[in-house]
Design an enzyme around this catalytic site. Structure first.
Site, mmCIF file in Angstrom:
data_model
loop_
_atom_site.group_PDB
_atom_site.id
_atom_site.type_symbol
_atom_site.label_atom_id
_atom_site.label_comp_id
_atom_site.label_asym_id
_atom_site.label_seq_id
_atom_site.Cartn_x
_atom_site.Cartn_y
_atom_site.Cartn_z
ATOM 1 N N SER A 59 0.789 -1.237 0.000
ATOM 2 C CA SER A 59 0.000 0.000 0.000
ATOM 3 C C SER A 59 0.817 1.281 0.000
ATOM 4 C CB SER A 59 -0.953 0.012 1.199
ATOM 5 O OG SER A 59 -2.044 -0.853 0.968
ATOM 6 N N LYS A 66 0.181 3.811 -2.702
ATOM 7 C CA LYS A 66 -0.848 4.847 -2.651
ATOM 8 C C LYS A 66 -0.276 6.263 -2.611
ATOM 9 C CE LYS A 66 -4.523 1.987 -0.658
ATOM 10 N NZ LYS A 66 -3.913 0.689 -0.348
ATOM 11 N N SER A 104 -6.035 3.570 4.219
ATOM 12 C CA SER A 104 -5.439 2.735 3.181
ATOM 13 C C SER A 104 -6.510 2.006 2.380
ATOM 14 C CB SER A 104 -4.463 1.716 3.789
ATOM 15 O OG SER A 104 -3.631 1.173 2.802
#
Length: 431
Positions: free
Chosen positions: A60, A63, A115
């Site tokens: 993640s 991102k 997230s």
């Protein structure tokens, strides 16, 4: 004798302790992640690294690129209509619904605080039409930032064999993201609520998972300006963060951590960076850099075109040096403030960047005026004023001379007329 022995032993232990602490401060900390970078966010200098160019699945932490593209291509109050695919995203999400209308701001909070993979896909579709097209945009932007070991295939970081990046590349992406104050505002918010929508009647609470900004956490780090965690079974643990102290800003990247020690490791990295390095200014915009000689009669005053900073080790006594890249300017025309030259900057015998140099005056090959002193604009205006006064005086003199000439001409015409009349009268009388 015994007192002397105790004193000497205490003294030796004290010196050893000081020596140990000094050594500990100057040595990089041990961290468990496989890919590590500690970067100065202003200059891009690498203060510490481990396997910085090795490719790892970033989970993640992907991102931060999605957030960057959202801030570059959208306004926070833009309204996003959620498509049919984002609600079915795997992994972490905040349960957005098909046809639900949310702002880019709401989706960024969901993306960075929780997230949320559904928020990532909604932003991707809003910007590029599909997650596949958005991945192309991600890779294009990564290449523009200088990333050489990156290939993104989705906007959230769910594991894919072809989804890879390096610690250095993530640092470059985060360096660009930190230029947006909106990122810091979002990433340092402890709690955020998405207001009810036509599809969801309840507020959605979003809690920031970054422990470095939570003041009640033992991992709280004063000066932290944001961070992003990442985890999948294949990717292991990852973490990126940014912190500032005394005007210096550092970026820390940890990839592929099997021991999950990134909370404490990143604190040690930041302390190492702030304790051993400082951000110094070499020249600031507008500073004088001397003169550049075009020929025997012409010198161009040079000015620093933009701020130039460098990172100095706290034990270093060296100062940067610069060497101007020579260029023939004799046939060029330029104005004050135009960039006309560059200079190579070295520090500790290593190249650290390029200094942009501007002209301090207007110049053209046919006419050149170089005011003296540091305030070139004021000097130039003074010269114009003096020139104006001189021209005015000359015009006044010409005007007076013309008036005097007219008066003299009028007198001559009058005298001629009187003489003519006198001669006529004289002839008349003689007859």
């Amino acid at each position: 004798m015994r007192k002397i022995f105790i004193f000497l032993l205490t003294f030796i232990l004290f010196i050893s302790l000081i020596s140990h602490n000094t050594k500990a401060k100057s040595s990089p900390p041990k961290v468990s992640a496989d890919g590590v970078v500690l970067m100065d966010a202003t200059t891009g200098d690498i203060l510490y690294s481990k396997n910085k160019d090795s490719k790892y699945p970033p989970a993640s932490t992907t991102k931060i690129m999605t957030a960057l593209l959202a801030l570059e291509n959208c306004k926070l109050d833009d309204v996003v209509t959620v498509g049919k695919k984002p609600p079915f995203a795997d992994g972490s999400k905040i349960c957005i619904l098909k046809d639900e209308k949310l702002t880019v701001k709401d989706l960024l909070y969901g993306l960075l605080l929780q997230s949320a993979n559904d928020c990532a896909e909604a932003l991707a579709e809003h910007i590029s039409g599909s997650t596949e097209e958005f991945a192309k945009l991600m890779n294009k932007r990564a290449a523009e930032l200088g990333c050489k070991n990156t290939n993104f295939v989705n906007p959230h970081g769910l594991y894919d064999d072809n989804h890879r990046t390096s610690a250095l590349d993530l640092a470059l992406i985060l360096k660009e993201l930190t230029k947006y104050p909106e990122y810091k505002e979002i990433s340092t918010t402890s709690m955020y609520y998405i207001e009810p929508t036509a599809k969801s009647k309840e507020k959605r609470p979003l809690w920031n998972k970054n422990k470095l900004i939570q003041k009640n956490s033992k991992y709280y780090y004063e000066g932290c300006e944001g961070g992003k965690t990442g985890y999948t079974i294949q990717s292991k643990h990852s973490y990126v963060a940014i912190a500032s102290r005394n005007g210096q800003r550092l970026i820390a990247i940890l990839l592929h951590d099997s021991e999950r020690t990134y909370w404490s490791d990143v604190r040690k990295l930041f302390d190492y960076g702030f304790d051993n390095f400082t951000l110094e200014s070499f020249y600031l915009e507008g500073d004088s850099l001397g003169d550049y000689t075009l020929n025997e009669n012409t010198k161009i005053p040079l000015l620093c075109a933009e701020n130039f900073y460098y990172v100095k080790g706290n034990t270093s006594t060296e100062v940067p040096q610069f060497k101007i890249n020579n260029k023939d300017l004799n046939k060029e025309s330029f104005k004050r403030g135009d960039n006309i030259l560059t200079a190579a900057v070295t520090y500790n015998n290593e190249a650290i960047g390029t200094l942009k140099i501007a002209s301090g005056v207007n110049y053209s090959p046919k006419s050149f005026l170089m005011p003296l002193g540091n305030n070139y604009d004021d000097k130039f205006l003074n010269i114009l004023k003096i020139s104006g006064y001189v021209v005015s005086v000359l015009l006044a003199i010409v005007f007076i001379l013309r008036i005097r000439k007219k008066i003299r001409d009028r007198k001559r015409r009058k005298n001629r007329k009187e003489n003519t009349l006198y001669m006529y009268n004289s002839k008349t009388r003689s007859k």
